[in-house]
Each structure stands twice: as C-alpha cells, then as structure tokens.
Write a protein that holds these residues in place. Structure first.
Motif, PDB file in Angstrom:
ATOM      1  N   PRO A 315       0.836  -1.209   0.000  1.00 40.79           N
ATOM      2  CA  PRO A 315       0.000   0.000   0.000  1.00 40.79           C
ATOM      3  C   PRO A 315       0.866   1.253   0.000  1.00 40.79           C
ATOM      4  O   PRO A 315       1.857   1.325   0.741  1.00 40.79           O
ATOM      5  CB  PRO A 315      -0.804  -0.126   1.303  1.00 40.79           C
ATOM      6  CG  PRO A 315      -0.055  -1.098   2.145  1.00 40.79           C
ATOM      7  CD  PRO A 315       0.680  -2.000   1.227  1.00 40.79           C
ATOM      8  N   PRO A 316       0.521   2.233  -0.824  1.00 43.52           N
ATOM      9  CA  PRO A 316       1.307   3.465  -0.856  1.00 43.52           C
ATOM     10  C   PRO A 316       1.137   4.208   0.455  1.00 43.52           C
ATOM     11  O   PRO A 316       0.046   4.330   0.969  1.00 43.52           O
ATOM     12  CB  PRO A 316       0.686   4.235  -2.024  1.00 43.52           C
ATOM     13  CG  PRO A 316      -0.700   3.698  -2.141  1.00 43.52           C
ATOM     14  CD  PRO A 316      -0.640   2.286  -1.685  1.00 43.52           C
ATOM     15  N   ARG A 317       2.219   4.682   1.017  1.00 46.68           N
ATOM     16  CA  ARG A 317       2.120   5.323   2.318  1.00 46.68           C
ATOM     17  C   ARG A 317       2.071   6.836   2.213  1.00 46.68           C
ATOM     18  O   ARG A 317       2.148   7.516   3.217  1.00 46.68           O
ATOM     19  CB  ARG A 317       3.291   4.900   3.216  1.00 46.68           C
ATOM     20  CG  ARG A 317       3.268   3.450   3.606  1.00 46.68           C
ATOM     21  CD  ARG A 317       1.907   2.947   4.029  1.00 46.68           C
ATOM     22  NE  ARG A 317       1.362   3.644   5.200  1.00 46.68           N
ATOM     23  CZ  ARG A 317       0.149   3.487   5.644  1.00 46.68           C
ATOM     24  NH1 ARG A 317      -0.694   2.702   5.001  1.00 46.68           N
ATOM     25  NH2 ARG A 317      -0.263   4.129   6.705  1.00 46.68           N
ATOM     26  N   ARG A 318       2.026   7.369   1.033  1.00 48.01           N
ATOM     27  CA  ARG A 318       1.997   8.830   0.945  1.00 48.01           C
ATOM     28  C   ARG A 318       0.604   9.335   1.290  1.00 48.01           C
ATOM     29  O   ARG A 318      -0.393   8.712   0.963  1.00 48.01           O
ATOM     30  CB  ARG A 318       2.429   9.308  -0.434  1.00 48.01           C
ATOM     31  CG  ARG A 318       1.615   8.756  -1.576  1.00 48.01           C
ATOM     32  CD  ARG A 318       2.114   9.305  -2.873  1.00 48.01           C
ATOM     33  NE  ARG A 318       2.192  10.759  -2.813  1.00 48.01           N
ATOM     34  CZ  ARG A 318       2.965  11.481  -3.613  1.00 48.01           C
ATOM     35  NH1 ARG A 318       3.713  10.882  -4.499  1.00 48.01           N
ATOM     36  NH2 ARG A 318       2.976  12.789  -3.527  1.00 48.01           N
ATOM     37  N   VAL A 319       0.537  10.432   2.003  1.00 54.12           N
ATOM     38  CA  VAL A 319      -0.757  10.957   2.416  1.00 54.12           C
ATOM     39  C   VAL A 319      -1.034  12.315   1.780  1.00 54.12           C
ATOM     40  O   VAL A 319      -1.939  13.014   2.180  1.00 54.12           O
ATOM     41  CB  VAL A 319      -0.861  11.064   3.953  1.00 54.12           C
ATOM     42  CG1 VAL A 319      -0.993   9.679   4.547  1.00 54.12           C
ATOM     43  CG2 VAL A 319       0.298  11.811   4.530  1.00 54.12           C
ATOM     44  N   SER A 320      -0.225  12.712   0.803  1.00 54.02           N
ATOM     45  CA  SER A 320      -0.568  13.892   0.011  1.00 54.02           C
ATOM     46  C   SER A 320      -0.775  13.404  -1.411  1.00 54.02           C
ATOM     47  O   SER A 320      -0.107  12.479  -1.840  1.00 54.02           O
ATOM     48  CB  SER A 320       0.560  14.923   0.006  1.00 54.02           C
ATOM     49  OG  SER A 320       1.354  14.749   1.130  1.00 54.02           O
ATOM     50  N   PRO A 321      -1.728  14.005  -2.112  1.00 52.46           N
ATOM     51  CA  PRO A 321      -1.973  13.536  -3.471  1.00 52.46           C
ATOM     52  C   PRO A 321      -0.726  13.688  -4.335  1.00 52.46           C
ATOM     53  O   PRO A 321       0.026  14.649  -4.161  1.00 52.46           O
ATOM     54  CB  PRO A 321      -3.106  14.445  -3.958  1.00 52.46           C
ATOM     55  CG  PRO A 321      -3.174  15.573  -3.001  1.00 52.46           C
ATOM     56  CD  PRO A 321      -2.594  15.101  -1.721  1.00 52.46           C
ATOM     57  N   PRO A 322      -0.471  12.732  -5.224  1.00 49.70           N
ATOM     58  CA  PRO A 322       0.682  12.862  -6.129  1.00 49.70           C
ATOM     59  C   PRO A 322       0.514  14.099  -6.997  1.00 49.70           C
ATOM     60  O   PRO A 322      -0.610  14.516  -7.285  1.00 49.70           O
ATOM     61  CB  PRO A 322       0.603  11.581  -6.962  1.00 49.70           C
ATOM     62  CG  PRO A 322      -0.812  11.125  -6.848  1.00 49.70           C
ATOM     63  CD  PRO A 322      -1.278  11.553  -5.505  1.00 49.70           C
TER      64      PRO A 322
END
Lengths: 576, 271
Positions: A315-322
């Motif tokens: 699962p991608p862990r980024r929490v800001s939209p790409p």
C-alpha cells in the motif's frame, strides 16, 4: 423527415394532464395571445413604427454608412488600454458580487440557513439588489467617486447580487442531501457541513453562474460608460457625443468582438463544468470545449481497476496527493485567477479613485436622492414611462414574430436538417452576443432619435434570448405525439400546429413574459442614447443634478416591472 | 422489557437501550410504536422488516438524527432526549452510520471523504485535503487500508463503483472512532459480490474492535448468516427477537407478514 427524438425522458410538465385541463388552458393561451398581439399592435401604432419608417431607415442607412466609412480606428495601444480597463472593471465587479452573494445565498437557502430571520433578510437584500438598476447605482457612485472604474465595479457588483445571489441559493438547494445527512451523523457542525458537503457539490455551478454574470456585465459596461464609468463604453459614448460616428462605431465593434469572444470562452467552460456535475446529456461541440474537457479527467489519472479481494501488495504510504497533471492544472487556474485579480485592481484604475473621500460624502449624497421628486414635470415623466412600456411591448411583439420562426428552425428535433439547425442556432447565439445598447445606438444613428429606433433595436435583440428559449422549449417536447401524427400521414405543417405548438405553449408563453420583463427593463435605459422613453430623463436629471428625479423614475419603473411580474405569475399558474 | 436502570457497572450497561419508544412524524404517520429492547456491547444485531416497517427510523433515532416522541432511548449511557449542543455531536460521533446510498461527497477525493469522518472531533470547518493534519491523513489511510481501498486514496470518489464507495463509507465511519456502527440497508444497492465483501468487512471489523453493530436488512438469508441476533419489525412494532442461531428462514419470514393473505409479498423478498 423528423430527426430522431432527443435521448431524454419526456418532460411531464409540458404534457396535457387530463381531459378537462387542456381546454381551460387553451382558452387562457388564446386569450393571452389576443391580448399580446393587441397590445403589440397598439404600441407599434402609438410609437409610429410602420412600413414607411422602415423604408426611411433603409434609405438613411446608406447615408449613415457613407458618414461612418472609413471607420476611424483608435490606436492599438489605446484599444488594449481600454479593453484592459473594461475587462478589469467587469471582472472585479463580478468578483465583488460573488463574494457578497456567497454568504447571502448560504443564509437564503433553506438547507443551509441558520434561521428564518437570516433567510428573510438575505432574500430581501437579494431582491432589493435586483430592483435598483445598475445605471442608477452608477450615477450614485460616479457622484461619490468621480469618473473612473470604481463606480462601475460597485454599481455592477451590487446590482449583480440580485441574480448571482438568487442562483447561488438555488444551486445550494440542488445539492444532494445525502452527504449533508452523513456529516450530521458524524457529529459535524453547520459550518463543517457547509464547507465539506455543500461547497464541493455546488462549486461548478458557482463558477458557471459567475462566468455567465461576467458576460452580462460586459454588455452592461457599455451602458455605464454613458454615465461616466471608464472603459470602452465611456470612449464610445464620448465619440457619439462628439458626432464622431466612425470612432463610435469602431468602439462598438471592438466591444462586440470582446463580447462574442468571452461568450465563446465562458460557454465552453460552463458546459464542461456543468457536465462534470452530473448533467450527462450535454455533448461537447466546439474545439474549446474539447480542450477543457480533455484536460479535466481526474478519473483517468490513477489506475481505475481495484484489486477486489486481495489486499494491495504494497500500500502506498503517501498521504498527500501525487503531483499529477490535474493538480498542476488546478494550481495554474488558481494562479491565473489571482493574477487576474491583481491585474484588474491595478489595470482598471479602480485603486486610483479617492475612495476615502468618496465614502465620507456617502450619506450626504444619498440625501440628494431622497425623497423622490418630480421637478415639476410629473406628466412628462408619466408619458415617457408609457412610451417605455410601449417600446417594451412593441419590441417583444416584433421580436416574437422573428424569434418563433428562427427558434423553430434552430430546434434540433423540428428543423429536421442538421445544417439548418446549426446555422440558426449559430445566428441566435451571435445575436445574443450583441449588446442591446450598441444596437440601439446604431438604430438611433440610422433611423434618427426616438422610440422607433429603440423598439427596433430591442426587437432585434429579443431574437437572441427569445429565439433560444423557443428552440429550447421545442426541443423539450415529447416525441410520442409527433410520431403518432406522422403515422397518420399528416403533413409537417399539420404536425407543427397540432403536436408541437400545443405541447410547447406553456414554455413559450413563459419565455414571452420573461422577454417582456427584460425588454421593459432595457427600454428604461434606451433613453440614455436617445432611443425614446423615460431613460432620457434619467440622463437629463444626472446632468442637471436633480437626483430626486432619478429616484422617482426608478420607483416608477419598478412599479411597472413589479405589476408585470404579478400578472405573469398569475398567467403562468393559469397556463400550467 | 429492559430493566437497564439496575446496571450500575458501566461496562455492563447496554450499548443501546430502548424503552417504549414511539415516533410520530408531523404528517401524523406513526413510524415506531412502543419499541423496547437492549443491545449489549459487542453484539451484532440485524433488523429485519419490509420497507416502511420502521428500520431506518429506528437507526436514525440511535444516531440521534431523530428524537422519540415518547419513551426513553439511551445510547452509550446517555439519554438521547436530553443531549444538546456538543453533547449531541459527541454522541453522534460515537455512532458511525453507513447509508444505503453511501452519502459520500462525490467531488472530493476518497482520502478527503475518509478524513471528514474526523470532523466531529475537530474544531472549525475544513475544505481540501491539506486542511486535515498529517496524522489524521495517516490514520485515514490506515482505515482505507483496512477496507482494502488504500490504493484508490486519491481518486475522485464519484468514479468508484458502488461496492468501493460503501467500503470508503465504512472507512469514514471508522474515522469517527465509533463505539456503535449503524448500517441502514448497507448492501441494498450493491451487486451480490460487493454485498458479500461489505457484510464480511462489517462483521470482521466489529469483532476486531469490539464494536456494537446494528444493521437493517431485508434479505433474511443474509441476516441469519451474519448477525448474532435478529429483531423483526412490522408497522413500527417488534414482532421477532431471537438469537440468529435459533432461527430458520421460515420463522424469520413471518416478519414479512407471510400470512396467507400476503403470501405473494414473500416471493419478491426471497427472489
């Protein structure tokens, strides 16, 4: 042949509802039409619009063209400067009306209002904003701040609340209640619900309405130029005042091109925005629409296929939209808007006005407008008001004579030919782009001062709005009766009168009444350019500084428009 | 009827306790008539009944979206009739609600919709993903991960299928840190496969976090295999209250009024 029926469900409203109702409606419709034709003919006679006048006009047109040709074009730099001032003023005015309309519409809408007192207050303010004509506001603000852009920003900004605020409130009411209820169940406050559930849903409509008002305000700016609001309208009015027709017409043409361009751009943006909000039936037509649509597809950025039952491997862990293209574009829009605001503030010269000094005299100036006075010429004013109403009726009557055939041919399902439909739709759109005031000036120059020019100008202008309304209401009719009539072996004319017109009659009458309202409001302004009616005294009172007369004229016009509104409300209820 | 007053121990107090709850709407419609039962903490309860039997009204009462006309309703030890202002909001926050039509904001991203579940414990309005603190976004992503939707976190919500949207709605409810999860016909608008996923998720999550779950359903088979206990409603009255294990389809079907005169009604329920 009849074109394939539109792919939308039949509109039940326009269907005959029972065996008894249509008869009653038919009587009302016929009565209304008799009254409408009668008043129209009477108005035409009293104003002296007849065939001879038209012939005379055509003869004059030759003289006019010889006088204005060649056009004396202003320098390129001057064109750019005035265009900048006009666009800046109109942009700021529209922005002002949006900023003021947002809280008002939140209060005015039944789903977001904090309480009934808020609701009634804001509704009242919105109605009041519509009731005071922008020209009158402009006269007030020019008196306060002097010639320039600021009076235009304030006048158009405040008057526009009447439309923008009402449509915004409607847009809020049309948001789906589900997300609001969900947020209530989460324990969100009223403010949280508003921002998280209502605003994202209504935003496309908000922007579309703002753009629409921008188009309208651009036309209005031509009128405001006459009373001293800077920009193309001001230059045009000045040129005509010096009888420099070549220059005046050149400015009129520049404004015309500007109107058509902005109309094209904003129509394309509006279409994309409203399509995105769930209205799936609108198809892309122009290249501009395709451009905006092509770059507005957030759904295709991320992979659409979700693994159904298996957990994602990592699962991608980024929490800001790409930072996708869509996001970059949103940033670009934001930057463009901010840049436009800054450019408008400095470019229009709205900041240069001595605002503080102006506001300090606000109440003194307001005192000049109250109480209303007649300057001893009440009978003259009443006659002029009658003339204004006659212009409205005559213009709507003539306009309807033109708009019904034009609108019929522009209706997709009736014209039966793609080319005919396209050509007439385009014609209607182009006429809508013409500012009525520019038309009026041209007619005044060609036919001469007086109400005939005004009536003809408004009649031609009516084709734009009324033609569109006619075409739209014809396109909305149920295709069933048409098919049934074709199966009977009827002719096209028979089908038109038996199956099409009766179905569309309520919508057509609604359109006529709306156009009448618009025309009477516009007719009050025509006098500013010498095209007859009460508007002449508006300008005269400004020049002689008899501001109480302006208030009286405003109230008289409002009374007429209000009475008309009551009658048309009654008629609509009877016809429906 | 319930004798909830005798429980002094907080832990033993039922999550929801209804006594003689009656609701009349303004139009004179009586939606609930003297409904009374307790739901112990951690129980999974299915409400069965035809549409119009009062299931939705009952759930909305438990989420404090409606107030009873008469009778007493206690949720998590608080009398709903007396909750006002921020106490009411706090109570609503502790009861997550999953709707039949998901009720997500279609224009926002999936992650922002989940974050909005935290609004009940935040002060002030929020618009835009970045108006939520990073820690909240991380938590929201965890909940999305739990329902298997983390890889669509930045999609526009309106582009998702019904089943996906319902899973996002569950993640939003988890963001509330609820003690009770209410689900109003959560799978009525979904295809069988998605329905299965959603029902299993609700049950698993309830067990993991010791949540009390009350779900209204109209499919008897689905309810019997899913719930610990089944309560049947007809015309706003409780007509059945039994552990799911003791019930078979025929008994449960009686909720739908499978008396001889309405036999045909039962057909479209099983179908």
């Amino acid at each position: 042949m009849i074109a394939p029926p539109p792919v939308r469900p039949p509109v039940p409203r326009s269907l005959p509802t029972g065996p008894r109702r249509p008869q009653k409606s038919t009587g009302v419709v016929l009565g209304f039409l008799c009254l409408f034709v009668g008043t129209g003919l009477w108005s035409l006679r009293s104003l002296g619009v007849d065939f001879a006048a038209l012939v005379q006009g055509v003869a004059n047109a030759e003289v006019f063209i010889r006088q204005t040709w060649p056009l004396s074009l202003p320098s390129g730099e001057e064109i750019l400067r005035q265009t900048g001032i006009t666009l800046g003023t109109v942009f700021l005015a529209t922005l002002l009306s949006i900023v003021l309309s947002l809280p008002l519409s939140v209060w005015a809408s039944s789903v977001t209002t904090p309480g009934t007192p808020h609701r009634l207050t804001s509704r009242g303010l919105i109605v009041a904003a519509r009731a005071v004509p922008d020209v009158v506001l402009a006269i007030l603000f020019v008196r306060l701040f002097g010639l320039g852009a600021l009076p235009g920003v304030l006048a158009m900004g405040l008057h526009s609340i009447g439309m923008v605020g009402k449509l915004y409130a409607d847009a809020i009411e049309q948001t789906s209640p589900g997300p609001r209820e969900a947020l209530t169940s989460i324990g969100a406050t009223r403010g949280q619900r508003l921002l998280t559930a209502v605003v994202p849903q209504a935003l496309p409509a908000f922007i579309a309405i703002g753009l629409h008002r921008f188009d309208i305000n651009l036309r209005v700016s031509a009128v405001l130029g006459i009373v001293g609001v800077a920009g193309i309208g001001f230059e045009m009015a000045h040129a005509f005042a010096r009888l420099d027709f070549g220059l005046g017409i050149a400015w009129a043409l520049i404004l015309l091109v500007l109107c058509l361009l902005t109309e094209m751009v904003s129509t394309s943006i509006r279409r994309v925005l409203l399509r995105g909000s769930g209205d799936g039936e609108i198809e892309a037509h122009g290249p501009l629409t395709r451009w905006f649509r092509g770059r507005r597809s957030p759904g295709t950025v991320a992979p659409a296929a979700a693994p159904r039952d298996t957990a994602p491997p990592e699962p991608p862990r980024r929490v800001s939209p790409p930072f996708t293209f869509a996001r970059a574009r949103n940033w670009m829009y934001a930057v463009v808007v901010v840049a436009a605001v800054v450019a408008s503030l400095f470019g229009s010269g709205a900041l240069e006005a001595n605002a503080a000094a102006g506001w300090s005299g606000f109440f003194t100036t307001l005192g000049l407008f109250w109480p209303p006075g007649d300057a001893g010429m009440l009978d003259v004013l009443l006659l002029a008001l009658l003339e204004t109403v006659q212009i409205g009726f005559a213009a709507t009557f003539l306009g309807a004579l033109l708009a019904v055939p034009v609108g019929t041919l522009a209706a997709r399902n009736i014209s039966g030919n793609r080319v005919v439909h396209g050509v007439f739709r385009g014609f209607v759109l182009a006429v809508r782009g013409l500012p009525e005031l520019v038309l009026a000036i041209v007619f005044v120059v060609v036919i001469g001062l007086g109400p005939v020019a005004g009536a003809l100008a408004l009649a031609l202008g009516s084709v734009g709005l009324l033609g569109k309304l006619v075409a739209d209401s014809l396109e909305e009719i149920d295709a069933g009766p048409l098919e049934a009539m074709s199966a009977l072996g009827s002719s096209r004319t028979q089908r038109y009168f038996t199956a099409v017109l009766p179905q569309a009659a309520p919508a057509l009458i609604g359109g006529l009444l709306y156009q009448l309202d618009v025309n009477i409001r516009s007719a009050t302004l025509l006098g500013l350019v010498g095209a007859g009616g009460v508007g002449f005294y508006l300008l005269q009172a400004t020049q002689t500084r008899e501001y109480d007369v302006i208030t009286l004229i405003t109230l008289m016009t409002f009374a007429v428009v209000f009475a008309l509104e009551l009658v048309s409300m009654l008629l609509r209820r009877l016809v429906r | 009827m319930a004798d909830h007053a005798v429980h002094d121990d907080v832990d033993r107090e039922p999550a929801v306790s209804l006594t003689q709850v009656t609701k009349e709407f303004d139009g004179g419609v009586t939606a609930l008539r003297g409904v009374g039962f307790d739901v112990p903490k951690g129980q999974i309860l299915a409400l069965l009944g035809r549409s119009g039997s009062g299931k939705s009204t009952l759930l909305r009462h438990i989420c404090c979206l409606h107030r009873p006309t008469s009778g007493s309703l206690r949720v998590l030890g608080t009398d709903v009739a007396r909750a006002r202002g921020h106490h009411l909001r706090r109570l609503r926050r502790r009861t997550g609600f999953v709707f039949q039509q998901f009720n997500l904001v279609g224009q926002l991203s999936v992650l922002e919709n989940v974050c909005s579940g935290a609004l009940g414990r935040l002060v002030g309005p929020r618009l835009g993903l970045f108006s939520y603190a990073r820690s909240l976004r991380v938590e929201a992503l965890d909940h999305l991960d739990r329902v298997g939707m983390a890889d669509l976190a930045f999609q526009r919500t309106s582009t998702l299928s019904g089943g996906q949207q319902q899973r996002v709605a569950i993640a939003r409810a988890l963001m509330q840190h609820p003690a009770i999860l209410l689900a109003d016909e959560p799978v009525a608008s979904l295809d069988p496969d998605s329905a299965d996923t959603v029902m299993r998720l609700l049950r698993e999550i309830a067990r993991e976090r010791s949540l009390t779950v009350i779900g209204s359903l109209h499919q008897v088979d689905l309810a019997l295999g899913w719930a610990d206990r089944v309560i049947g409603l007809r015309d706003g009255e409780v007509t059945l209250d039994a552990p799911a294990a003791t019930l078979d389809t025929t008994t449960a079907m009686e909720v739908y009024g499978m008396a001889p005169r309405t036999e045909s009604m039962a057909l479209d329920v099983t179908g």
